[in-house]
Scaffold this active site. Structure first.
Site, PDB file in Angstrom:
ATOM      1  N   ASP A   3      51.534  25.129  45.973  1.00  0.00           N
ATOM      2  CA  ASP A   3      51.788  25.378  47.388  1.00  0.00           C
ATOM      3  C   ASP A   3      50.477  25.339  48.157  1.00  0.00           C
ATOM      4  O   ASP A   3      49.414  25.634  47.604  1.00  0.00           O
ATOM      5  CB  ASP A   3      52.409  26.761  47.567  1.00  0.00           C
ATOM      6  CG  ASP A   3      53.922  26.737  47.413  1.00  0.00           C
ATOM      7  OD1 ASP A   3      54.473  25.662  47.175  1.00  0.00           O
ATOM      8  OD2 ASP A   3      54.531  27.804  47.540  1.00  0.00           O
ATOM      9  N   ASP A   4      50.585  25.026  49.429  1.00  0.00           N
ATOM     10  CA  ASP A   4      49.463  25.112  50.357  1.00  0.00           C
ATOM     11  C   ASP A   4      48.264  24.272  49.934  1.00  0.00           C
ATOM     12  O   ASP A   4      47.124  24.663  50.138  1.00  0.00           O
ATOM     13  CB  ASP A   4      49.049  26.575  50.557  1.00  0.00           C
ATOM     14  CG  ASP A   4      50.206  27.422  51.058  1.00  0.00           C
ATOM     15  OD1 ASP A   4      51.010  26.889  51.841  1.00  0.00           O
ATOM     16  OD2 ASP A   4      50.305  28.586  50.665  1.00  0.00           O
ATOM     17  N   CYS A  41      58.164  23.465  51.532  1.00  0.00           N
ATOM     18  CA  CYS A  41      58.088  23.810  50.115  1.00  0.00           C
ATOM     19  C   CYS A  41      59.350  23.402  49.363  1.00  0.00           C
ATOM     20  O   CYS A  41      59.299  22.680  48.380  1.00  0.00           O
ATOM     21  CB  CYS A  41      57.849  25.312  50.002  1.00  0.00           C
ATOM     22  SG  CYS A  41      58.020  25.949  48.367  1.00  0.00           S
ATOM     23  N   HIS A  86      62.123  28.736  44.361  1.00  0.00           N
ATOM     24  CA  HIS A  86      62.340  28.460  45.784  1.00  0.00           C
ATOM     25  C   HIS A  86      63.254  27.280  46.045  1.00  0.00           C
ATOM     26  O   HIS A  86      63.013  26.457  46.931  1.00  0.00           O
ATOM     27  CB  HIS A  86      60.993  28.278  46.498  1.00  0.00           C
ATOM     28  CG  HIS A  86      61.083  28.642  47.954  1.00  0.00           C
ATOM     29  ND1 HIS A  86      60.344  28.013  48.911  1.00  0.00           N
ATOM     30  CD2 HIS A  86      61.826  29.558  48.606  1.00  0.00           C
ATOM     31  CE1 HIS A  86      60.613  28.519  50.098  1.00  0.00           C
ATOM     32  NE2 HIS A  86      61.517  29.468  49.933  1.00  0.00           N
TER      33      HIS A  86
END
Length: 172
Positions: A3-4, A41, A86
């Site tokens: 992520d990110d 995401c 997620h």
């Protein structure tokens, strides 16, 4: 999956953070220079799990596509997942329900340590306390996901099966 992380964060794309192993892979492999991302995401996760655009796969419900582990498991692969899921666990879409033999996952991210209210973990489909003796004491999520990924690979080796590990970090 991380992520990110922007593509320009990697050394091979001019980032200021040293990434020698990834740079070596990029030098000797494929480097993407024209690609798309959905900037969300869950959309990226759905696409990696199914090989389809998120909306084509049924979004987080995944109702319109099979997942990679659902194809690999019947072919004899040991399939495992660690990290941030997620992908609709709150709607009943789970790693253990979508082809993974083993999993240590969190339904969503936003945490790094066991003290966080968002640090809700599941081991092979069962909720697990953050201080469970099967977990390292005072864990950090990146190390936790990696450690369990390695344990799952060891299981595959004992079973003499090829393996697929879907490893999803909370942090780059």
């Amino acid at each position: 999956l991380t992520d990110d992380l922007g593509f320009s964060d990697l050394g091979c794309y001019g980032g200021e953070i040293e990434t020698p192993n990834l740079d070596r892979l990029a030098t000797n492999g494929v480097r993407f220079t024209q690609f798309y991302n959905t900037a969300k995401c869950h959309s990226s996760r759905v696409s990696l799990l199914t090989g389809r655009w998120c909306k084509q796969a049924g979004d987080v419900s995944l109702t319109q596509a099979v997942t990679l582990p659902e194809v690999l498991a019947p072919a004899g692969y040991f399939t495992a997942m660690t990290g941030k899921w997620h992908v609709g666990q709150n709607f009943g879409v789970t790693p253990w329900g979508r082809g993974f033999d083993r999993s240590l996952n969190a339904a969503a991210g936003g945490f790094y340590f066991p003290g966080s209210a968002k640090a809700i973990l599941f081991l092979n489909g069962e909720p697990i306390a953050n201080n469970d003796p099967r977990l390292p004491q005072d864990w950090y999520s990146t190390d936790l996901w990696t450690g369990f990924g390695l344990k799952f690979i060891d299981e595959a080796l004992v079973e003499k099966k090829p393996f697929y590990l879907h490893l999803c970090y909370n942090a780059p």
